[in-house]
Structure formats: C-alpha cells, structure tokens
Write a protein that holds these residues in place. Sequence first.
Motif, PDB file in Angstrom:
ATOM      1  N   UNK A  45       0.867  -1.182   0.000  1.00 55.83           N
ATOM      2  CA  UNK A  45       0.000   0.000   0.000  1.00 55.83           C
ATOM      3  C   UNK A  45       0.901   1.228   0.000  1.00 55.83           C
ATOM      4  N   UNK A  46       0.888   1.990  -1.079  1.00 58.06           N
ATOM      5  CA  UNK A  46       1.710   3.192  -1.210  1.00 58.06           C
ATOM      6  C   UNK A  46       0.827   4.418  -1.021  1.00 58.06           C
ATOM      7  N   UNK A  47       1.007   5.106   0.094  1.00 56.89           N
ATOM      8  CA  UNK A  47       0.203   6.288   0.398  1.00 56.89           C
ATOM      9  C   UNK A  47       0.941   7.546  -0.024  1.00 56.89           C
ATOM     10  N   UNK A  48       0.221   8.426  -0.738  1.00 57.69           N
ATOM     11  CA  UNK A  48       0.799   9.660  -1.234  1.00 57.69           C
ATOM     12  C   UNK A  48      -0.191  10.789  -0.988  1.00 57.69           C
ATOM     13  N   UNK A  49      -0.021  11.908  -1.714  1.00 54.85           N
ATOM     14  CA  UNK A  49      -0.912  13.049  -1.535  1.00 54.85           C
ATOM     15  C   UNK A  49      -1.899  13.194  -2.688  1.00 54.85           C
ATOM     16  N   UNK A  50      -2.062  12.151  -3.503  1.00 55.34           N
ATOM     17  CA  UNK A  50      -3.058  12.147  -4.573  1.00 55.34           C
ATOM     18  C   UNK A  50      -3.946  10.920  -4.407  1.00 55.34           C
ATOM     19  N   UNK A  51      -5.131  10.966  -5.010  1.00 54.58           N
ATOM     20  CA  UNK A  51      -6.112   9.901  -4.817  1.00 54.58           C
ATOM     21  C   UNK A  51      -5.657   8.572  -5.404  1.00 54.58           C
ATOM     22  N   UNK A  52      -4.739   8.620  -6.338  1.00 54.33           N
ATOM     23  CA  UNK A  52      -4.271   7.420  -7.014  1.00 54.33           C
ATOM     24  C   UNK A  52      -3.622   7.820  -8.318  1.00 54.33           C
ATOM     25  N   UNK A  53      -3.662   6.933  -9.270  1.00 57.00           N
ATOM     26  CA  UNK A  53      -3.067   7.192 -10.582  1.00 57.00           C
ATOM     27  C   UNK A  53      -4.125   7.745 -11.528  1.00 57.00           C
ATOM     28  N   UNK A  54      -3.812   8.865 -12.173  1.00 49.61           N
ATOM     29  CA  UNK A  54      -4.708   9.499 -13.145  1.00 49.61           C
ATOM     30  C   UNK A  54      -4.147   9.283 -14.554  1.00 49.61           C
ATOM     31  N   UNK A  55      -5.042   9.360 -15.531  1.00 41.92           N
ATOM     32  CA  UNK A  55      -4.580   9.200 -16.914  1.00 41.92           C
ATOM     33  C   UNK A  55      -3.841  10.432 -17.419  1.00 41.92           C
ATOM     34  N   UNK A  56      -3.990  11.551 -16.713  1.00 44.73           N
ATOM     35  CA  UNK A  56      -3.244  12.770 -17.003  1.00 44.73           C
ATOM     36  C   UNK A  56      -3.055  13.503 -15.679  1.00 44.73           C
ATOM     37  N   UNK A  57      -2.192  14.512 -15.623  1.00 42.32           N
ATOM     38  CA  UNK A  57      -1.915  15.158 -14.340  1.00 42.32           C
ATOM     39  C   UNK A  57      -3.185  15.600 -13.619  1.00 42.32           C
ATOM     40  N   UNK A  58      -3.326  15.289 -12.320  1.00 39.84           N
ATOM     41  CA  UNK A  58      -4.522  15.698 -11.559  1.00 39.84           C
ATOM     42  C   UNK A  58      -4.717  17.203 -11.629  1.00 39.84           C
ATOM     43  N   UNK A  59      -5.985  17.597 -11.772  1.00 38.51           N
ATOM     44  CA  UNK A  59      -6.298  19.018 -11.877  1.00 38.51           C
ATOM     45  C   UNK A  59      -6.557  19.472 -13.293  1.00 38.51           C
ATOM     46  N   UNK A  60      -6.086  18.693 -14.272  1.00 39.27           N
ATOM     47  CA  UNK A  60      -6.381  19.028 -15.659  1.00 39.27           C
ATOM     48  C   UNK A  60      -7.817  18.614 -15.985  1.00 39.27           C
ATOM     49  N   UNK A  61      -8.367  19.216 -17.027  1.00 39.54           N
ATOM     50  CA  UNK A  61      -9.788  19.048 -17.322  1.00 39.54           C
ATOM     51  C   UNK A  61     -10.179  17.594 -17.577  1.00 39.54           C
ATOM     52  N   UNK A  62      -9.354  16.860 -18.282  1.00 41.67           N
ATOM     53  CA  UNK A  62      -9.716  15.504 -18.681  1.00 41.67           C
ATOM     54  C   UNK A  62      -9.132  14.433 -17.768  1.00 41.67           C
ATOM     55  N   UNK A  63      -8.563  14.829 -16.627  1.00 42.02           N
ATOM     56  CA  UNK A  63      -7.935  13.855 -15.739  1.00 42.02           C
ATOM     57  C   UNK A  63      -8.987  12.955 -15.101  1.00 42.02           C
ATOM     58  N   UNK A  64      -8.782  11.657 -15.193  1.00 43.74           N
ATOM     59  CA  UNK A  64      -9.684  10.682 -14.595  1.00 43.74           C
ATOM     60  C   UNK A  64      -8.887   9.716 -13.735  1.00 43.74           C
ATOM     61  N   UNK A  92      -3.428  11.639   2.717  1.00 43.12           N
ATOM     62  CA  UNK A  92      -3.470  12.976   3.317  1.00 43.12           C
ATOM     63  C   UNK A  92      -4.876  13.546   3.425  1.00 43.12           C
ATOM     64  N   UNK A  93      -5.852  12.929   2.754  1.00 45.16           N
ATOM     65  CA  UNK A  93      -7.223  13.444   2.787  1.00 45.16           C
ATOM     66  C   UNK A  93      -7.823  13.206   4.166  1.00 45.16           C
ATOM     67  N   UNK A  94      -8.170  14.252   4.910  1.00 41.52           N
ATOM     68  CA  UNK A  94      -8.682  14.056   6.277  1.00 41.52           C
ATOM     69  C   UNK A  94      -9.992  13.278   6.328  1.00 41.52           C
ATOM     70  N   UNK A  95     -10.729  13.225   5.214  1.00 42.04           N
ATOM     71  CA  UNK A  95     -12.003  12.496   5.208  1.00 42.04           C
ATOM     72  C   UNK A  95     -11.810  10.989   5.172  1.00 42.04           C
ATOM     73  N   UNK A  96     -10.657  10.539   4.671  1.00 43.44           N
ATOM     74  CA  UNK A  96     -10.463   9.093   4.507  1.00 43.44           C
ATOM     75  C   UNK A  96      -9.220   8.571   5.208  1.00 43.44           C
TER      76      UNK A  96
END
Length: 782
Positions: free
Chosen positions: A243-262, A311-315
Amino acid sequence: MIMLLLRLTLCSKIPPDSPRHLSQLLSRKLTQGGQGRAHSSSFAHRSELRQAKRIVVKLGSAVVTRGDECGLALGRLASIVEQVAMLQNQGREMMIVTSGAVAFGKQRLRHEILLSQSVRQALHSGHSQLNDMSLPVLEARACAAAGQSGLMALYEAMFTQYSTCTAQVLVTNLDFHDDQKRQNLNSTLRELLHMNIVPIINTNDAVVPPPEPNSDLQGVISIKDNDSLAARLAVEMKADLLIALSDVEGLYNSPPGTDDAKLIDIFYPGDQQSITYGTKSRVGIGGMEAKVKAALWALHGGTSVVIANGTNPKVTGHVITDIVEGKKVGTFFSEFKPAGPSVEEQTEMARRSGRALASLHPDQRSEIICHLADLLTERKEEILAANKMDMDLAVSAGHLPPAMLKRLSLSPAKLNSLAVGLRQIAMAAQDSVGRVLRRTRVAHNLELEQITVPIGLLLVIFEARPDCLPQVSTLAIASGNALLLKGGKEAANTNHVLHQLTQEALSMHGVKEAVQMVSTREEVEDLCRLDKMIDLIVPRGSSQLVQDIQRAAKGIPVLGHSEGICHVYVDSEASIDKVIKIVRDSKCDYPAACNAMETLLIHRDILRTPMFDQIIDMLRTERVKIHAGPRFASYLTFSPSEAKSMRTEYGELECCMEVVDSMQEAVEHIHKYGSSHTDVIITENEDTAEKFLQQLDSACVFWNASSRFADGYRFGLGAEVGISTARIHARGPVGLEGLLTTKWVLRGDGHTVADFSEHGTMKYLHENLPAGQPLAGQRDSN
C-alpha cells in the motif's frame, strides 16, 4: 559494512511475558500454521485483498510531513498507526516503509539554530537585533541524522498505545545488491515478524549517496527513493500487498487538476502508454512516474499494489483498512485484465448510447419495447431453462427463504404477464419524452417552453427477482434513460439471458449499449461512488439493501423506501365482510412484499364484539402470529407476545395489533410509527374516511381497499421501478412519469434582450400559451 540498525522496543513498556504479548504470539503461530497464501502471483481482484497476510505500508514524504515541510503531521500519522496496529493485532504481518526523518530533523535543527542565534545575539548585539536572524540552508543528510532517532521514538510511543512492538531498520542500496547483506536483512525482518513486531524501515539518508539516473540493474530495481525501497522490500519479503500512500487519490490518466484527468480504478501493465505524468509531489524525491515504475516492478514480483491518498482528512482514518477490506480506494494494480469492460467503461458506454436512445422518435422506442415483449414469449424456453438452473442452485444451497425463492422463480404465466405489461408501457412511451408541459410568451418573439426529458443514467440494484430486469429496462427505454443493472447472484443465469434479449431488442435501432449489466464483482458501495456518472439509484430488494444503499450513496439521489410499515385501521363503523377480506389480503396474499400490512389498528369499540372475534379467528386460520401493542395487551388477561417495537417490518405471517380510541388517534399513531408507505382505513363513514385520506401523510392512502394495491401494475403503470416514500420528485409506485424530469427551452429571434427594471425584475409579457404542443420533430401529446 551493512548499514543496518536494529532497535527493538521490547523493554520496559511491554513485557515479553505479558498475557497480551503471549496471546498475540500464539495467534500469530496459529495463523502461520499452513494457512498462508502461496506467493506465486498477485491478487486478481480487489475483493481478494482481504486474504492479504503480509502487508507493506509505504508512507510518502507528503503523507508524513506537515504542509510547511518542517515537522510531522502528527494527527495523520496517529490515525495511520492505529490502522496498522489493528491489522497487526488481527494476525497480519505489517511492515512500514516511512519517510519523515529529514522533515523531523529539519524541525529540530531549525529550533536549535534559532535558539543558538538568539543567545549569541542577546549577548553581543542586544535584543534589538533578534529580528534580523536568518536561517542557513540545511543539508538533507544532516537533517536525516538529526531526525531518525526522534522519528523512531515517535513511532514507538504511538504503537505502544496499542500494545504493539516496533523495530527500526535502516538500509541502503548496497544492502540489497550484496547477497550476504540481503540475506541478513531478510532473516532479521522475518524474525521480527515472527515475534509479532512491526518493522519500520527507511533508507539511511544520513549516508546514502544521491540516486543515479538509469541505474537499475538487469531485472532489479535500484533503491532511489522510498517507492523503490518499498517495492524491493515487498518482493524480497514475499509480501501479499504493498500500500503506497501519497498526496493524490491514485493514478490518473493525465496530471490531476487538468480538465480531462480521470482517476484510474485498476491499472494493468499494458496501460503505461495511456498515462501522462505530471510533476512530483511538494516534498520527497519521487513522483507518480517513480511510484508506477516501483508498483509494476513489485507486481511482476508477485505483490499486489494499491496507490492511494494518505493525506485526505475524510479518509485518512480508514484508508488502509478500507484497502485491505477490498473497497474501491485509490488505484489497484493487477496483472489480470478481465475480458469485458470495467464498470466505469460500461457506465460511459451506457450514458453515450442513452443520449442516442433519448433522441429516437417515440415510435422507435415503442418498437424496441414491443420487440422485447415478443422475445419474452418467443424465447421463453431459453429463459425458463436458465431460471431452472438458478432455482436448482438456490435450493441446493439452502440459503434463500421461501419468499425469496418465490420471487426468484419464473413461469410461462409470469412471462406472459410481463409481456402484457411491457406492451402497456410501449403505448405510454408515445408521448413521454419531449412533451410540452408549459408554454409562455415572455416577450415579443420570445417563447419559453418547459418540456419533459430523461433523468440521465439510472443505476438499479435488485436482489433475487429476475422479472425486475425486463420491467425496469422497459421503463428506462420508454423514458429515454440509460440504465446500469446490478442483479443478485442468485439469479445470475436468468439475468444473463434476459439482458441479452434486452440488448437484442435495443439493437434494432442501434442503441444496444444503453442498458448495461454489471457482471463484475463490484461491491454496491463502490457503485454508489460513481456520483459523477450516475444520476439516480433505484434499489429493489430488502429494507436492509435499501438502507445500505442510502448510507453509501452520499452524492447520488436514491429513489425508494427503507421500510414498508403499512397500517390498516379498522374503524368503529366498518363492515365486517370488508374487514375480513381487506385484512386477509393485506397480510396474507404476499407477506414478504413491501406493501403488506404490518400493523392492524382496531378501534376500541370493536373489542369484545363478534367482529373482533372473527378478525382473530381469520388470522389464526391463516397462521398469522400476532404481537400485541402496549395498549392492546393491557385489555387482555392472556395476551399474545408483546411487540418489541411498533416500527417492525415483519415480512412474514406476523403482525402487530394495537387499539386506538378514534380515527384521529390512528392517524397520529401512523405518523409516529409508520414509514409513509401505504396505509388503509376501513369504514362506512364517508366523512371519517375523507378526513383520514386528507390528514394522513403517506405515499399511498386507501379507503376500503387492500394495501397490496400499492403496485405500479395495479395502478395501470404497466410496471414500476419501485415505490418511493421520498417527498421530492416521485412518490408511491414509480412508473414512466417518475423517470422523467424537465428542462426549459427559450426560443427567440435574436433581437430581444433581457431588460431589467431598477428593482431587478425583468420587464416581460406573461402570456400563457396552450401547453402540450409538440416541439419540432416530436409527436403531439394531446
């Protein structure tokens, strides 16, 4: 010389011979006794992660450190420690690969430097110069050296709260490349795990050289950061899960925050080309590309991997335990790509095809439905053969109660009845989508229309009732909605055939993908998280199923009812013949139905009368077990068993009986204990009945009629997707109309502008035009 520091915390805080420690060692030996999973390959599906015994948890720098990059995020770290300790005490073998020594050391060194500078300046320059102090740039190795002991002391203190021992292990790249050192490391870690100790591993950043680019050996990953360290360690120790914990929800198909990132739910080794990586995190030396490379290396070595947000305080308080429980958290890396599409892909296909379905002419949608009705009768032998397989499996398993077996069973008569209902819906579909409800001329050459449109994408979850599939599919087709179906495994064979027939009917106008059946092992809770794709959830099944979905679907509306506590009130002016017929039908026709009577309210004047005796005799003849309400029990010398609760949905041949003084008291009782589903009054007094119908706030209120009439088919809706007790949108049996919403269409000539008065109110003509007139290309609904 191997850079290995072993620091056991078995000393004074947790005596080795304590009962807790001995019980943990005993449980560990019991779980090790031939019960472990053979480490030949990684897990194929998330649900299998529950079997993971040896788990490596990697805490990235962004997880461990504070936002100012100086010091540790203590609250976040404490919740992670709690989860690791809980899993350790369950008999799993937990290891932690942690960052944070540099940040902890930086905090300590800054404090010491500031204190030293303040003392020197106070002695030589006076207090006036204190504000001019500046901090030097701190070298990372020095910070690591200063922070390692404090970081380990913190872990030790936190784990001690859960009676869990820890040990610190510092490593470098050489410890993995040298065979003897690697064997020593492996032996040490295995001994620690055998003694029920949590190893806490980190690179020895005080002496480790900077990572060299492209320095991986053939088939071996170099230790450049804690991602590669965790991957190498997981494979070396034959861990089941990383289990690798980081500061993003997981792996996105493009950089998080971009319009088409999933967010990618499941990542397969062949999908690397579809990923566009962004920059690395705010702290640490790795990035998402490094994480993916390390994850794939571990996966190839037989260890399953999940990358998630720590890092998400909700989870954060349950992210690790959620992953181990198989919940859809972060990105799961799998080598086993299923043959069919993922549920996210199915959802996108259904939505895309659903838009095409909504744009069809009403006659075309009706043709699809009529074709499906024909298929139900023409291919009934195929359907019944599949249903027999499901029935045989259910009977041999012996898990389903008789009421559920009855729902599961199909017959030629039931299929014929389904076909008749579908054809009724086909007729209603002619004027459903695109009907003009209101038309107003708001200004010269500016007309406003309110028209009916589909809701969008529906998720219908149903248990062992295969007849639900063609009914719900037909209503979705008629209303132009896309549909995602999740059926119970008890009816898997029947559902498969019925879904094939539904898609065959849809194919005649090129919208086959509008109705999708989720056949993967997706948990209901995971489906309820698709809030950006699904517009409405309709649960069909037990009250427990509905309650679970209502709790899980936090961002999606749920149409349904959690309970069916239906009341029948027998007034003092009721007809005995009607009472016997209505009460018998309401309770005994189908006790498991949500519209069956659960509480019988009796007017006080009926007690000790021939009518009361006949009611009791009838219920006894039908073998209905009676539970007495508090007041009813007080009237009897030898009363039936007293009801444990007045809010019980029995679902069997049982009911509660209570006494009231008046119709008004009956209404108050129902408002207090009912579920706003269906409630009945039996009386010959029209004035009393009308007051009951007017005052009672339930979805269905009946006078001298069985509660079993609360059904879409009996209401003439052809079929229903369910019965709703909600107060917004649809209530009661929900048919075609309940699956529609509206939109506003404004048609102008391009010359009229919105002219607002000084009071902020638009100056407009308000001339109502005839409603129900069709839009261009739509059939007249009148």
